[in-house]
Scaffold this motif. Structure first.
Motif, short mmCIF file in Angstrom:
data_model
loop_
_atom_site.label_atom_id
_atom_site.label_comp_id
_atom_site.label_asym_id
_atom_site.label_seq_id
_atom_site.Cartn_x
_atom_site.Cartn_y
_atom_site.Cartn_z
N GLU A 43 0.82 -1.22 0.00
CA GLU A 43 0.00 0.00 0.00
C GLU A 43 0.86 1.28 0.00
O GLU A 43 0.57 2.23 -0.71
N ASN A 44 1.94 1.27 0.80
CA ASN A 44 2.68 2.53 1.06
C ASN A 44 4.11 2.56 0.55
O ASN A 44 4.76 3.60 0.63
N GLY A 45 4.63 1.42 0.13
CA GLY A 45 6.03 1.38 -0.31
C GLY A 45 7.01 1.34 0.86
O GLY A 45 6.65 0.95 1.98
N ALA A 47 10.23 3.23 3.20
CA ALA A 47 10.82 4.50 3.65
C ALA A 47 12.20 4.20 4.24
O ALA A 47 12.34 3.27 5.04
N THR A 56 11.82 8.04 0.19
CA THR A 56 10.73 7.04 0.19
C THR A 56 10.56 6.52 -1.23
O THR A 56 10.86 7.22 -2.21
N PRO A 58 7.35 5.24 -2.90
CA PRO A 58 5.92 4.99 -2.67
C PRO A 58 5.42 3.74 -3.41
O PRO A 58 4.46 3.12 -2.98
N GLU A 59 6.08 3.40 -4.51
CA GLU A 59 5.63 2.21 -5.26
C GLU A 59 6.75 1.21 -5.39
O GLU A 59 7.82 1.54 -5.89
N HIS A 138 9.85 0.37 7.10
CA HIS A 138 10.59 1.56 7.54
C HIS A 138 11.99 1.16 8.01
O HIS A 138 12.14 0.48 9.03
#
Ligand SMILES: NC(=O)C1=CN([C@@H]2O[C@H](COP(=O)(O)OP(=O)(O)OC[C@H]3O[C@@H](n4cnc5c(N)ncnc54)[C@H](OP(=O)(O)O)[C@@H]3O)[C@@H](O)[C@H]2O)C=CC1
Ligand SMILES: CC(C)(CO)C(=O)C(=O)O
Length: 313
Positions: A43-45, A47, A56, A58-59, A138
């Motif tokens: 969903e968020n990739g 970081a 980051t 994202p994909e 993360h």
């Protein structure tokens, strides 16, 4: 092996997440196998926090099933070695010339991948990296990043620097990761054990960070005794780690930012410790050549006990 290599990261944690994200940011196609973080990362990739600059992605191509990954040229094994019994189910399909690159700590870890894909399709790397996974997808990179990378040979001979090693090294260098081309992976592994054997184990037994160990004469003495035995272990395998390397490692550790080793973090989090790959395998390799490493063996049994108690508790 073609020009644009497709990478798989098997175990997208502190190490795999860091190197995978750096490769992707530098333009490589990277596919990530995840476990608990799968939904979040899909969903968020990813970081990455780093002294080199936070970023980051994202994909990302995220998977929870290795069989759904496309055939890859380089499958980077970045699981903890305690999960290597799962290798047969987590390796992705490889291209015709595809290889497995094992970036784990310890000894004998390439052999486990070689059993599955063939010994002519495996490389290994020793990562001089301080990185933690601090949340889903993360990664917090703290310090260092260099990799010593080399070809695996089933007969333990030096594999030299091949074209495919060079191609992978150049991709990492494009991602600003310094690569030492290790002519002899076995020697590179024993040199890395010069740090991991004393400091990972002692950090658990002594409940101490690197700065606390380096500023105490007793802890330093223990580290030196253990390093001397690692040199004997290397020598039992026909490798020479120069005596001066002990001082180099001590100086390096004294200069490090205070660090809680990965084994200490695993212990504090009640996760399995990488005792077999880091202690059991070197002790057994030396024993097979008639060489006993008594202090390392003692540490091995202490850590096995603590690991068991810790996870029962
Ligand atoms: N971190 C560092 O700075 C350094 C690490 N190393 C070595 O690198 C190796 C990896 O360590 P590190 O990155 O710190 O460990 P982490 O625990 O941070 O990463 C391992 C990752 O593998 C994932 N994983 C475990 N099992 C599976 C599975 N079956 N399918 C998919 N993913 C899975 C874990 O997922 P989940 O989140 O679900 O547990 C986790 O994200 C170790 O051998 C370590 O000694 C070497 C030098 C430095
Ligand atoms: C020695 C260190 C901390 C960074 O050089 C490392 O690579 C490790 O934890 O295995």
């Amino acid at each position: 092996m073609g020009a644009d290599l497709r990478y798989a990261v098997i175990g997208t944690g502190a190490l795999g997440g860091f190197y995978g994200a750096r490769l992707q940011r530098a333009g490589a196609e990277v596919h990530y196998l995840l476990r608990s973080d799968y939904d979040h990362v899909k969903e968020n990739g990813l970081a990455v926090e780093s002294p080199d600059g936070n970023f980051t992605l994202p994909e990302v191509y995220a998977y929870s099933d290795a069989q759904k990954m496309p055939p890859c040229d380089v499958a980077i094994v970045a699981l903890k070695t305690t999960q290597n019994h799962l290798l047969s189910s987590v390796l992705p399909p490889l291209t015709e010339t595809g290889v497995v690159l094992v970036l784990q700590n310890g000894l004998g870890v390439e052999a486990q991948a070689a059993e599955l894909v063939g010994s002519d399709r495996v490389l290994g790397g020793l990562c001089f990296l301080c990185s933690n996974k601090v949340g889903p997808g993360h990664i917090r990179h703290l310090d260092y990043k260099k990799i010593a990378m080399g070809e695996y040979r089933a007969d333990q001979s030096a594999g030299g620097v091949t074209e495919r090693l060079e191609a992978i090294a150049q991709d990492f260098e494009r991602a600003d990761i310094p690569i030492e081309r290790a002519e002899d992976l076995v020697l590179a592994r024993w040199k890395k054990l010069m740090w991991n054997i004393p400091f990972n184990g002692l950090s658990v037994i002594l409940n101490a960070t690197t700065d606390a160990m380096m500023s105490d004469d007793n802890a330093r003495t223990l580290a030196e005794i253990l390093m001397e035995e690692v040199r004997q272990g290397a020598s039992s395998q026909g490798r020479t780690v120069p005596a001066a390397f002990t001082q180099t490692m001590l100086d390096h550790t004294a200069a490090m930012k205070p660090y809680r080793t990965s084994m200490k973090i695993d212990y504090d989090e009640r996760r399995p410790l990488e005792v077999e790959a880091m202690y059991g395998a070197p002790v057994r390799a030396a024993q097979a050549q008639g060489v006993v490493l008594p202090h390392i063996e003692t540490l091995y049994h202490q850590l096995k006990f603590l690991d068991q108690q810790n996870r029962q508790g």
